[in-house]
Design an enzyme around this catalytic site. Structure first.
Site, mmCIF file in Angstrom:
data_model
loop_
_atom_site.group_PDB
_atom_site.id
_atom_site.type_symbol
_atom_site.label_atom_id
_atom_site.label_comp_id
_atom_site.label_asym_id
_atom_site.label_seq_id
_atom_site.Cartn_x
_atom_site.Cartn_y
_atom_site.Cartn_z
ATOM 1 C CB THR A 228 37.761 -2.239 14.054
ATOM 2 O OG1 THR A 228 37.375 -2.657 12.750
ATOM 3 C CG2 THR A 228 37.983 -3.450 14.927
ATOM 4 N NE ARG A 256 37.964 -8.200 4.538
ATOM 5 C CZ ARG A 256 38.253 -7.533 5.655
ATOM 6 N NH1 ARG A 256 37.341 -7.411 6.604
ATOM 7 N NH2 ARG A 256 39.424 -6.985 5.845
ATOM 8 C CB VAL A 257 36.300 -13.768 7.136
ATOM 9 C CG1 VAL A 257 36.668 -13.794 8.613
ATOM 10 C CG2 VAL A 257 34.944 -14.426 6.909
ATOM 11 N N GLY A 258 37.679 -10.754 7.835
ATOM 12 C CA GLY A 258 38.918 -10.035 8.138
ATOM 13 C C GLY A 258 39.731 -10.711 9.221
ATOM 14 C CG ASP A 259 42.317 -8.140 11.386
ATOM 15 O OD1 ASP A 259 41.334 -7.629 10.805
ATOM 16 O OD2 ASP A 259 42.933 -7.569 12.293
ATOM 17 C CB THR A 279 41.865 -1.503 14.534
ATOM 18 O OG1 THR A 279 41.072 -0.852 13.535
ATOM 19 C CG2 THR A 279 42.828 -0.512 15.148
ATOM 20 N N GLY A 280 42.771 -2.330 11.502
ATOM 21 C CA GLY A 280 43.484 -1.932 10.286
ATOM 22 C C GLY A 280 43.029 -2.807 9.128
ATOM 23 C CB THR A 281 44.049 -3.058 5.596
ATOM 24 O OG1 THR A 281 43.803 -1.651 5.470
ATOM 25 C CG2 THR A 281 43.521 -3.766 4.360
ATOM 26 N N GLY A 282 42.567 -5.770 7.427
ATOM 27 C CA GLY A 282 42.707 -7.089 8.025
ATOM 28 C C GLY A 282 43.572 -8.066 7.253
#
Ligand code: ASP
Length: 364
Positions: A228, A256-259, A279-282
């Site tokens: 990201t 799916r929507v992330g952070d 950035t990372g697992t949202g």
């Protein structure tokens, strides 16, 4: 004194006290220590994850370092000439979206059904205006669409087909599925789906057959790298801004929507505290409201930016089992990054200072 006089006398005493403290001269030491605000500052990330120098190899490492230097140069060109932090964010993110090495725009990861669904957000610390888009499949630079949502619509977030339609009407450049496709990300999807025992979807239209044998550059990622991209900037006028863009996570469920587009989770900017891009697992960043939590610690608890970033990333995120990192800047020119993975592509520079680029943990 009559009972009813008391509040008046109290108020007079309070006002007198306030006046005194406002006029009081701070001790010489405090005055001398207050550092001058730099004319501008810029901090960039290109994703965090498991990164190991040997597995990465010298060529890939050099290529990512060069990409981070180039990203700094793009932002510097805007800020050095008096441009706004918002313009710097756009210039840097667009460049990284067009670079297939990163999981944003061209080179984004695929969903489990073989599509690229992109998320992006931008926020202006001066006005608290924000624009976010999610589930984008046909816009070349999602960060530009996010800015259009912020500046040309009455909304903060648009998703999917509605967002694309808005972008077309606003004249934002479009792209087809083949533009986003990279063989390496496709091979990473295949690998992930096979490991999970899930079916591999058909290749997207217009990308041609799978090359046989695969070139070394097309082999799937061995490590878990995210890629990201995100930027925070402080401009000459003292305003901060943040922007982030991503393809999300490999083999994510469609829809799916992330952070990243969730304001306060992966992206946040406020001239009263700081600007953050994550950035990372949202999912973890959403649950912790990571970006906003860091700014709140700066504003409400008076923490330094680095302390606040470490409290949220090293302590809270780690305790919840999340992984990733952030970059951040304050209106008074503090810059910080923090990550709990073995690496994060990162770069920063403050006006008058040298550029600093890092990938692995333990680098300065
Ligand atoms: N935070 C992004 C997401 O969960 C992924 C990443 O940063 O790599 O969508």
């Amino acid at each position: 004194m009559k009972r009813s006089d008391r509040p008046v006398r109290l108020a007079i005493l309070l006002l007198a006290g306030l006046g005194l403290s406002a006029c009081a001269t701070p001790p010489a030491a405090t005055r001398a220590e207050a550092p001058a605000r730099p004319a501008w500052a810029l901090v960039i990330h290109g994703g965090a994850g498991v990164m190991d120098r040997e597995t990465m190899g010298p060529e890939t490492e050099a290529s990512y370092r060069a990409a981070m230097q180039a990203a700094l140069a793009r932002g510097r060109a805007v800020l050095d000439t008096g441009g706004t932090s918002l313009d710097a964010v756009i210039a840097v993110v667009r460049g990284l979206e067009d670079d297939p090495q990163f999981n944003a725009g061209k080179g984004a990861v695929f969903t489990a059904d073989g599509r690229n669904e992109l998320d992006a957000a931008i926020m202006d610390g001066a006005t608290l205006k924000a624009g976010a888009v999610a589930g984008i499949t046909g816009t070349k630079n999602p960060i530009t669409l996010a800015r259009a949502v912020m500046e040309k619509s009455p909304h903060v977030m648009l998703i999917g087909a509605g967002a694309e339609k808005f972008g077309q009407q606003a004249g934002v450049e479009q792209a087809d599925a083949a533009w986003f496709f990279t063989e390496r990300r496709w091979q990473s999807l295949k690998k992930t789906l096979k490991e999970k025992g899930l079916p591999v979807p058909a290749r997207p239209a217009g990308v041609g057959p799978e090359p046989v044998p695969l070139a070394a550059a097309d082999m799937p990622f061995e490590d878990r790298k995210y890629g990201t991209v995100g930027v925070v900037a402080l401009d000459n006028a003292g305003h901060v801004a943040a922007g982030t863009s991503t393809g999300g996570t490999t083999a994510k469920l469609w829809g799916r929507v992330g952070d990243v587009p969730i304001i306060g989770a992966g992206t946040y900017a406020n001239d009263k505290s700081c600007a953050v891009s994550a950035t990372g697992t949202g999912e973890y960043f959403i649950r912790l409201g990571v970006a906003r939590a860091i700014c709140d610690l700066v504003e409400l608890k008076g923490m330094s930016l680095q302390q606040a970033a470490d409290e949220v990333i090293q302590a809270r995120l780690t305790a919840l089992g999340g992984d990733g990192g952030i970059v951040a800047v304050t209106p008074d020119g503090q810059v910080a990054w923090s990550f709990n993975t073995s690496g994060m592509y990162r770069a920063r520079q403050v006006a008058g200072g040298e550029p600093l680029v890092g990938i692995f943990k333990g680098e300065p």
